[in-house]
Design an enzyme around this catalytic site. Structure first.
Site, PDB file in Angstrom:
ATOM      1  N   LYS A 133      -3.488   6.828   4.702  1.00  0.00           N
ATOM      2  CA  LYS A 133      -3.838   8.047   5.094  1.00  0.00           C
ATOM      3  C   LYS A 133      -4.835   8.400   4.469  1.00  0.00           C
ATOM      4  O   LYS A 133      -5.367   8.849   4.093  1.00  0.00           O
ATOM      5  CB  LYS A 133      -2.090   8.546   5.077  1.00  0.00           C
ATOM      6  CG  LYS A 133      -1.837   6.831   5.969  1.00  0.00           C
ATOM      7  CD  LYS A 133      -0.107   7.830   6.113  1.00  0.00           C
ATOM      8  CE  LYS A 133       0.837   6.559   6.618  1.00  0.00           C
ATOM      9  NZ  LYS A 133       0.274   6.168   7.978  1.00  0.00           N
ATOM     10  N   SER A 147       7.737  10.368   9.647  1.00  0.00           N
ATOM     11  CA  SER A 147       6.554  10.130   9.907  1.00  0.00           C
ATOM     12  C   SER A 147       6.501   9.893  11.619  1.00  0.00           C
ATOM     13  O   SER A 147       5.655  10.191  12.002  1.00  0.00           O
ATOM     14  CB  SER A 147       6.252   8.433  10.075  1.00  0.00           C
ATOM     15  OG  SER A 147       7.377   7.651  10.092  1.00  0.00           O
ATOM     16  N   HIS A 152       3.025  10.817   3.827  1.00  0.00           N
ATOM     17  CA  HIS A 152       2.509  11.826   4.625  1.00  0.00           C
ATOM     18  C   HIS A 152       2.607  13.269   4.027  1.00  0.00           C
ATOM     19  O   HIS A 152       1.907  14.217   4.699  1.00  0.00           O
ATOM     20  CB  HIS A 152       3.266  11.105   5.966  1.00  0.00           C
ATOM     21  CG  HIS A 152       3.445  10.453   7.159  1.00  0.00           C
ATOM     22  ND1 HIS A 152       2.363  10.169   7.601  1.00  0.00           N
ATOM     23  CD2 HIS A 152       3.720   9.723   7.345  1.00  0.00           C
ATOM     24  CE1 HIS A 152       2.454   9.775   8.645  1.00  0.00           C
ATOM     25  NE2 HIS A 152       3.879   8.984   8.133  1.00  0.00           N
TER      26      HIS A 152
HETATM   27  C1  LIG Z   1       5.798   6.926   5.803  1.00  0.00           C
HETATM   28  C2  LIG Z   1       5.855   5.744   5.665  1.00  0.00           C
HETATM   29  N1  LIG Z   1       5.866   4.660   4.828  1.00  0.00           N
HETATM   30  C3  LIG Z   1       5.395   3.803   5.088  1.00  0.00           C
HETATM   31  C4  LIG Z   1       4.299   3.658   5.988  1.00  0.00           C
HETATM   32  C5  LIG Z   1       3.221   1.803   5.387  1.00  0.00           C
HETATM   33  O1  LIG Z   1       1.811   2.613   4.716  1.00  0.00           O
HETATM   34  P1  LIG Z   1       1.175   1.568   5.517  1.00  0.00           P
HETATM   35  O2  LIG Z   1       0.540   1.901   6.522  1.00  0.00           O
HETATM   36  O3  LIG Z   1      -0.227   1.637   3.387  1.00  0.00           O
HETATM   37  O4  LIG Z   1       1.532  -0.498   5.355  1.00  0.00           O
HETATM   38  C6  LIG Z   1       3.995   3.921   6.934  1.00  0.00           C
HETATM   39  C7  LIG Z   1       2.779   3.871   7.627  1.00  0.00           C
HETATM   40  O5  LIG Z   1       2.623   4.547   8.026  1.00  0.00           O
HETATM   41  C8  LIG Z   1       4.453   5.471   6.467  1.00  0.00           C
HETATM   42  O6  LIG Z   1       4.709   6.547   7.748  1.00  0.00           O
END
Ligand SMILES: Cc1ncc(COP(=O)(O)O)c(C=O)c1O
Length: 403
Positions: A241, A182, A210
């Site tokens: 997203k 991320s 992502h």
């Molecule tokens: C790699 C990754 N996993 C999980 C999440 C968490 O997702 P959520 O915003 O739906 O809680 C994010 C959020 O930025 C993320 O970048």
């Protein structure tokens, strides 16, 4: 005497230092949003170059209408968890559609992507080992910490191989990785991870936050891109997203998903995804399939942003995706650059340790942007760098996208 529990270092301290330098980058509230291309903050209209609404679906008429209709039909929340009073046919439909889209037998919802990852802690017993990429998202880090077993962090496949080889016989081995990292925007080596998992009897879980909707011929994510749809033990998904909603899911073989449904506390003890959010994600899934041109647009702009920035001497490596990182020597330098871009009418994400390894700005253009927006961002970066005397890197090769 006890000590002040609130005196620990955290974002508030970085924020205070940055504020002293006139940088006000966090928790900036938008009074208006025009799709995900612009927001109005403190009366100033700025181009949003940091949203993860990759396909620009959060304002798509079909998605908005589905959410509105769901609120009218089912109300604003179900006020209950899935196993008890909180299940709607809408949830079951979304689980089925998600599983089918991902080419998996089953899926189970959670109320965020973060909670989907925390649910994985239900897999980690006292004698189990977790092998976690050192650059994993905070929610996977916390999932590993919540489990009962010990955690090994690996920096590359060589280190993972050595850690797996040293694992005592008879231990469960859970390998956790982001699909696309991320912060850095590069993709995990899924083939390498699968091979190691097979060799050492490991269970491989990939967080597709992502890459869902972004990678793969049909937008199924990194697993599709790598041709490994049927070779991961679980895929962790966020609806927040590309699917323009809020919520999460875990998808995979029915036996694995059913285990989590029966044991994972974020599923058992937290409210179900609100009706509007489930309906929005369902509609978004349909649009992902019906409008592949959005994915093409996202990638065209990603390529333009990477190569435009690289041409200006900003190194966006190691990213190979629409997440575009630009690194700085420290938070002060990154903060000054953030403020100059904000001043020029461009909103970006300022991040640093512990979320990212180093101070950086993270930029993303979505399918709702166009070439004019791209030009605005590049010009603002060039001007800010001239004004602040930011050092440039010569001869950066063009990006080789994971497309
Ligand atoms: C790699 C990754 N996993 C999980 C999440 C968490 O997702 P959520 O915003 O739906 O809680 C994010 C959020 O930025 C993320 O970048």
């Amino acid at each position: 005497m006890g000590v002040d529990l609130f005196a620990k270092a955290g974002l508030h301290q970085a924020e205070a230092v940055l504020r002293a330098h006139g940088v006000d980058a966090f928790f900036r509230a938008a009074a208006e949003r025009t799709g995900d291309s612009h927001v109005v903050i403190d009366g100033r209209k700025v181009l949003m170059a940091g949203s993860h609404d990759y396909l620009g679906l959060s304002t798509h008429p079909r998605v908005v209408e589905a959410a509105v209709q769901a609120v009218r039909r089912w109300g604003t929340t179900v006020s209950g968890s899935r196993p008890l009073s909180g299940s709607l046919v809408l949830h079951a439909e979304l689980e089925e559609r998600l599983a089918a889209f991902l080419g998996q037998e089953a899926a189970t919802l959670t109320n965020s992507g973060f909670q989907a990852n925390l649910a994985l802690s239900a897999l980690i017993g006292r004698d189990d080992l977790v092998f976690a990429d050192a650059r994993n998202h905070a929610s996977l880090v916390d999932a590993a910490r919540l489990g009962w077993g010990r955690v090994r962090r690996y920096r590359d496949l060589g280190q993972l191989r050595a850690q797996l080889a040293a694992a005592p016989a008879g231990t469960g081995r859970l390998i956790l990785t982001d699909g696309v990292f991320s912060m850095d925007g590069d993709a995990a080596d899924l083939h390498g991870l699968r091979a190691l998992a097979d060799e050492h009897g490991g269970t491989l879980v990939v967080d597709a936050a992502h890459d869902l909707g972004v990678l793969g011929e049909r937008g199924r994510g990194l697993v599709e891109h790598c041709g490994l749809d049927d070779r991961v033990d679980l895929i962790s998904v966020t609806l927040s997203k590309s699917l323009a909603s809020i919520g999460g899911a875990l998808a995979g073989p029915a036996a694995n998903v059913n285990y989590l449904r029966a044991n994972a506390r974020p599923i058992l003890y937290s409210v179900a995804v609100p009706p509007a959010s489930a309906a929005a994600a369902l509609a978004a899934l349909e649009v992902v399939e019906a409008e592949p041109e959005r994915r093409r647009r996202l990638w065209e702009l990603a390529e333009g942003l990477h190569n435009g920035l690289r041409g200006l001497g900003f190194d966006t490596r190691p990213s190979t995706t629409p997440i575009v990182p630009v690194r700085f020597a420290d938070m002060a330098a990154a903060g000054a650059f953030w403020a100059a871009l904000f001043e020029a009418g461009v909103f970006t994400n300022l991040v640093g340790p512990p979320a990212a390894g180093t101070a950086m700005l993270r930029l993303t253009l979505t399918a709702n942007h166009d070439e004019t927006h791209l030009a605005t961002v590049l010009e603002a970066c060039d001007r800010a760098a001239r004004r602040l005397g930011v050092p440039r890197v010569p001869d950066i090769p063009e990006v080789a996208l994971t497309r």
